[in-house]
Design an enzyme around this catalytic site. Structure first.
Site, PDB file in Angstrom:
ATOM      1  N   HIS A  85     -16.696   6.326 -50.431  1.00  0.00           N
ATOM      2  CA  HIS A  85     -16.191   4.806 -50.490  1.00  0.00           C
ATOM      3  C   HIS A  85     -17.726   4.099 -51.679  1.00  0.00           C
ATOM      4  O   HIS A  85     -17.184   2.734 -50.983  1.00  0.00           O
ATOM      5  CB  HIS A  85     -15.293   4.158 -49.774  1.00  0.00           C
ATOM      6  CG  HIS A  85     -14.620   3.411 -49.769  1.00  0.00           C
ATOM      7  ND1 HIS A  85     -13.886   2.785 -48.834  1.00  0.00           N
ATOM      8  CD2 HIS A  85     -14.838   1.985 -50.199  1.00  0.00           C
ATOM      9  CE1 HIS A  85     -12.473   2.117 -48.970  1.00  0.00           C
ATOM     10  NE2 HIS A  85     -13.569   1.896 -50.050  1.00  0.00           N
TER      11      HIS A  85
ATOM     12  N   SER B 268     -17.342   8.061 -55.946  1.00  0.00           N
ATOM     13  CA  SER B 268     -18.208   7.591 -56.145  1.00  0.00           C
ATOM     14  C   SER B 268     -19.917   7.697 -56.954  1.00  0.00           C
ATOM     15  O   SER B 268     -20.691   8.582 -56.390  1.00  0.00           O
ATOM     16  CB  SER B 268     -19.308   7.959 -54.175  1.00  0.00           C
ATOM     17  OG  SER B 268     -18.241   7.860 -53.600  1.00  0.00           O
TER      18      SER B 268
HETATM   19  C1  GLV Z   1     -11.394  -1.665 -51.246  1.00  0.00           C
HETATM   20  O1  GLV Z   1     -11.330  -0.684 -50.636  1.00  0.00           O
HETATM   21  C2  GLV Z   1     -13.100  -2.250 -50.307  1.00  0.00           C
HETATM   22  O2  GLV Z   1     -14.087  -0.730 -50.369  1.00  0.00           O
HETATM   23  O3  GLV Z   1     -13.451  -3.051 -50.955  1.00  0.00           O
END
Ligand code: GLV
Length: 398
Positions: free
Chosen positions: A281, A313
């Protein structure tokens, strides 16, 4: 910024430098931050830099193609646009600009559940290229209604993000007091005042909202921040049973995003997913996590024959895309790179970011002696322990 001056903007990092001047610290902080000490954020970059692609000359490389097959269709590049929440807070209209850029360049665009433009609006702009990213809600009726809406809007690929069982600690957001509507403290008022173009555009566009979620009513739509939305609405019960129910309900391709281990990748295959995105993420969820590129090879080796393995990423260049492909990714994504493009220079900047990737990939392919990405060979990973920064400096200078 004029279109012609973009010719003097050769890297994604240069678009980032422009964005950092144009966008207030408070919303820039949201875009750029990682979680905690931001070790995972830095690690993504460092780990990508350690992947070495060995050039191979004495090949005929005149006719190179970046076209890539995925889920039965051909995209023009092996990179797509990752979902980015609250993008219109970074610059008004970004979701639409990115959807248009993706459509024009024939690459996928992922719209976030916490995006700031309605799913149905984006599907009109990019009906063939829209992927919908789902945060699974606490209430089943919300989750399954979102699935239905995405299907009705013509979405074929659903990206279910699984790495947000609870909200993560985003230190910059906490310090900056990032929430919507922005409630200016004296420092924030100064920050906003120092960015008049942003302030003017934002005043015209109105306060960004979680538009796709509005129909589920307050407090969902009115959540003041992503953290508040996650805490109040995203489920922490996303186990295999719920994922199977989503699989059964979704008629299109199902991609699970946020896979970081072979075990979870195996579970994704058992659930019947069509693909996974190996992702931490963008370093935003767990600061002790490895870089996505570090776990990609073992995951691709384990499930690559059964699932389409993708990665995001830290990706900021065509070389990064080639690095990921060389380690087993069939397709690669980046979110921030394209937001930098659009925030720096509007629609032309979004298109320019995609062009930077394309040029880099084509140049890299010529160096690697390949004309098609399926010819990519495995890369070498530099051993961090045996390579001092002095050695790295020498290599970089050579
Ligand atoms: C949204 O998905 C974030 O990671 O800010």
């Amino acid at each position: 910024m004029f279109k012609s001056s973009l010719q003097k903007v050769p890297r994604i990092e240069d678009l980032a430098l422009i964005t950092r001047r144009r966008v207030p610290k408070i919303t820039l902080g949201y875009l750029e931050s990682g979680t905690g000490e931001e070790v995972a954020l830095r690690r993504n970059r460092e780990a990508l830099d350690r992947v070495l692609l060995v050039p191979h000359y004495l090949k005929s490389v005149g006719a190179r193609s970046t076209q890539t097959r995925l889920f039965g269709r051909t995209y023009d590049l092996p990179i797509g646009i990752s979902p980015v929440g609250l993008a219109n807070a970074i610059w008004p209209g970004i979701d639409k600009m990115l959807a248009e850029a993706a459509r024009n360049a024939n690459v996928p665009y992922g719209l976030s559940t916490v995006g700031t433009t309605r799913l149905e609006t984006i599907s009109e702009i990019a009906p063939e290229h829209l992927w919908f990213q789902l945060y699974v809600a606490q209430k089943d009726e919300v989750t399954f209604d979102l699935l239905q809406r995405a299907h009705q809007a013509g979405v074929d690929v659903l990206l279910v993000t699984v790495d947000v069982p609870i909200s993560s600690k985003r230190v910059r957001d906490i310090r900056n007091g990032f929430q919507l509507p922005l409630r200016p403290s004296p420092t924030m008022a100064l920050d906003l005042a120092l960015h008049p173009a942003w302030l003017f555009a934002s005043a015209r566009a109105g306060m960004p909202r979680f538009e796709t979620l509005e129909k589920y009513g307050p407090p969902g739509a009115g959540a003041p921040s992503l953290a508040a939305y996650v805490a109040d609405h995203i489920t922490d019960q996303l186990g295999p049973d719920l994922m199977r129910r989503i699989r059964d309900a979704w008629p299109g391709k199902l991609v699970i995003k946020g896979i970081m281990s072979v075990g979870a990748a195996e579970e994704a295959a058992e659930i019947g997913a069509d693909g996974i995105v190996v992702s931490n993420h963008g370093g935003r969820q767990f600061d002790a996590a490895p870089a996505a590129i570090e776990v990609l090879p073992e995951i691709a080796a384990a499930v690559g024959a059964r699932l389409s393995v993708m990665m995001d990423s830290g990706v900021r260049s065509g070389e990064d895309v080639l690095r990921a492909v060389s380690l087993g990714a069939e397709f690669v994504f980046s979110g921030r790179s394209f937001v930098y493009g659009a925030a720096a220079a509007g629609p032309a900047g979004a298109a320019h970011a995609l062009q930077i990737f394309k040029d880099d990939i084509l140049r890299g392919m010529a160096q690697l002696g390949i004309t098609d990405l399926t010819q990519m060979r495995p890369s070498r990973i530099e051993d961090a322990a045996t390579c001092t920064s002095e050695q790295k400096g020498l290599q970089a200078g050579s």
